[in-house]
Design an enzyme around this catalytic site. Structure first.
Site, short mmCIF file in Angstrom:
data_model
loop_
_atom_site.label_atom_id
_atom_site.label_comp_id
_atom_site.label_asym_id
_atom_site.label_seq_id
_atom_site.Cartn_x
_atom_site.Cartn_y
_atom_site.Cartn_z
N ASN A 1 0.91 -1.34 0.21
CA ASN A 1 0.18 0.09 0.23
C ASN A 1 0.90 1.61 -0.25
O ASN A 1 1.41 1.37 0.87
CB ASN A 1 -0.54 -0.27 1.35
CG ASN A 1 -1.72 0.86 1.37
OD1 ASN A 1 -1.74 2.53 0.43
ND2 ASN A 1 -3.05 0.98 1.77
N ASP B 1 0.05 4.87 -0.98
CA ASP B 1 -0.36 5.58 -0.13
C ASP B 1 -0.65 6.52 -1.43
O ASP B 1 0.16 7.85 -0.62
CB ASP B 1 -0.01 6.03 1.61
CG ASP B 1 -0.88 7.37 2.33
OD1 ASP B 1 -1.56 7.12 1.70
OD2 ASP B 1 -0.43 8.07 2.97
N GLU C 1 -4.01 1.56 -2.96
CA GLU C 1 -4.21 3.09 -2.26
C GLU C 1 -2.88 3.90 -3.56
O GLU C 1 -2.62 4.85 -3.02
CB GLU C 1 -4.06 3.51 -1.37
CG GLU C 1 -5.02 4.41 -0.91
CD GLU C 1 -4.67 4.55 1.03
OE1 GLU C 1 -4.88 5.77 1.27
OE2 GLU C 1 -3.87 4.09 1.63
N TYR D 1 -7.63 -3.91 -2.32
CA TYR D 1 -7.77 -2.41 -1.08
C TYR D 1 -9.33 -2.26 -1.20
O TYR D 1 -9.63 -2.31 -1.49
CB TYR D 1 -7.23 -1.33 -2.24
CG TYR D 1 -7.59 0.12 -1.21
CD1 TYR D 1 -6.69 -0.13 -0.07
CD2 TYR D 1 -7.99 0.90 -1.70
CE1 TYR D 1 -6.13 0.95 1.20
CE2 TYR D 1 -7.89 1.76 -0.86
CZ TYR D 1 -7.17 1.65 0.70
OH TYR D 1 -7.31 3.05 1.34
N ASP E 1 -4.07 -4.99 1.27
CA ASP E 1 -4.81 -4.12 2.35
C ASP E 1 -5.29 -4.59 2.48
O ASP E 1 -6.47 -4.20 1.85
CB ASP E 1 -4.75 -2.75 2.15
CG ASP E 1 -4.38 -1.47 3.58
OD1 ASP E 1 -5.12 -2.20 4.31
OD2 ASP E 1 -4.74 -0.86 3.42
N ASN F 1 -7.77 -4.53 5.55
CA ASN F 1 -8.17 -3.34 5.99
C ASN F 1 -8.85 -4.13 7.33
O ASN F 1 -9.42 -4.19 7.80
CB ASN F 1 -8.76 -2.07 5.59
CG ASN F 1 -8.05 -0.70 5.20
OD1 ASN F 1 -7.69 0.07 6.44
ND2 ASN F 1 -8.73 -0.20 3.98
N ASP G 1 -2.17 -5.65 6.58
CA ASP G 1 -1.52 -6.41 4.92
C ASP G 1 -1.15 -7.93 4.84
O ASP G 1 -0.76 -8.22 5.99
CB ASP G 1 -0.44 -5.75 4.28
CG ASP G 1 0.00 -4.32 4.47
OD1 ASP G 1 -0.69 -3.83 3.11
OD2 ASP G 1 -0.66 -3.39 5.34
N ASP H 1 3.58 4.26 4.69
CA ASP H 1 2.87 4.41 6.08
C ASP H 1 2.54 3.64 6.58
O ASP H 1 2.32 2.60 7.23
CB ASP H 1 1.99 5.54 6.40
CG ASP H 1 0.72 5.58 5.86
OD1 ASP H 1 0.85 4.69 4.75
OD2 ASP H 1 -0.56 5.71 5.81
N HIS H 2 2.52 1.95 5.25
CA HIS H 2 2.66 1.27 4.80
C HIS H 2 4.59 0.48 5.01
O HIS H 2 4.61 0.69 3.94
CB HIS H 2 1.60 0.33 3.80
CG HIS H 2 0.05 0.26 4.55
ND1 HIS H 2 -1.07 -0.52 4.77
CD2 HIS H 2 -0.85 1.74 4.31
CE1 HIS H 2 -2.24 0.24 5.52
NE2 HIS H 2 -1.80 0.88 5.42
#
Length: 318
Positions: free
Chosen positions: A69, A71, A97, A172, A211, A213, A283, A308-309
């Site tokens: 991911n 971001d 993402e 995602y 991801d 989530n 993830d 951030d992942h």
């Protein structure tokens, strides 16, 4: 937490919602009180063990897949994410993402000769929202976008590549949202996505990455007690993930490392969370359970920066 200026309904991942420790509460005198679980001064970090390159039967891996991911693809390129990918050198690279329409792709992504087969899925109505990509060294037999249901295929969340021996799905998964405003939709998505994967699995075994989530178990996030009502750790989302596993799929990381703690793939940019290893494991690589004999290793590359992942990598002997 949502980024400044975003509406709650436009926020799309636990990363930007409540994938942190609970907000500090104010005392009567106005002073902020921190969360009950204090972060240790010397945090315990996860150290990725050496790669296992052979299956339980001794076969050397023939497939290496990396999922990340990013971001925001354009920002990730500027943060030298591609340099790490070239060092990792997977056979297939799956990104989530991406937040980037295909017409706006950075030239660095268009010009990757090592991945001549590139596929992009973007949110149709929302610019800079969601999006996934799948880049391959070997051309797939076929490519499918979405899961075949219009209500779930508007946000560019799924790409499926068919290969001779298996399907590879990158996804995602939608987040339940701040205040759990999309929890009901998330439950509908989980059911529809599970049915889609079961249909594929009836044809040939599959690998799912992305991801997803959700932190499935308490071991999969730093602060489970404070996040039981947070998007990504609600009983409903965790149950949905459990039902996916019960449908014939296996979480490869937990299969190989069932009791390994502090193994996270996401850390909020706030509160120096990554340095403190206050994170979530969002993830995953899931495989059809009948592929476990081909599983070599499932890696969390927690030292890789750029988002951030962090990326995750799978080794299979197919």
């Amino acid at each position: 937490m949502p980024k400044r200026g975003k509406k709650a309904e436009d926020v799309d991942s636990a990363d930007e919602l409540e994938a942190t420790e609970p907000e500090a509460k104010k005392s009567k005198k106005g002073a902020a009180k921190g969360p009950k679980e204090k972060v240790a001064e010397n945090p315990i970090l996860y150290h990725d063990p050496p790669n296992k390159l052979t299956s339980p039967g001794g076969q050397k891996y023939t497939l290496k897949v990396t999922s990340w991911n990013v971001d925001g693809l354009r920002a990730w390129v500027k943060k030298k994410g591609l340099e790490w990918v070239r060092e990792e050198d997977p056979d297939v690279l799956c990104l989530q993402e991406t937040k980037c329409a295909e017409k706006l792709l950075p030239p660095e992504m268009r010009e990757m000769p090592e991945y001549p087969h590139k596929y992009w899925a973007c949110a149709g109505a929302k610019e800079g929202y969601s999006g996934v990509a799948l880049l391959c060294k070997t051309e797939p037999l076929s490519i499918t976008y979405g899961i075949g249901e219009e209500q779930h295929d508007q946000e560019g969340r799924v790409i499926t590549a068919e290969f001779p021996s298996h399907f590879l799905v990158t996804a995602y998964v939608p987040n339940a949202g701040r205040g759990l405003v999309r929890l009901e939709y998330r439950q509908r998505w989980d059911a529809a996505f599970r049915a889609y994967l079961r249909g594929l699995d009836a044809r040939k075994p599959l690998v799912l990455c992305g991801d997803l989530n959700v932190a499935h178990a308490e071991i999969d996030l730093k602060n489970p007690k404070g996040n039981k009502k947070s998007a990504g750790f609600t009983p409903e989302e965790r149950q949905g993930f459990g039902e996916l596993l019960a449908a014939g799929f296996t979480d490869t990381f937990r299969h190989l490392y069932p009791d390994t703690p502090h193994a996270y793939t996401f850390w909020t940019y706030m509160m120096n969370a990554r340095a403190k290893n206050v994170g979530w494991r969002l993830d995953y690589f899931l495989v059809s359970t009948r592929l476990l004999e081909a599983l070599c290793d499932s890696k969390i590359r927690s030292q890789a920066m750029g988002s951030d992942h962090c990326p995750i990598t799978l080794y299979m002997a197919l």
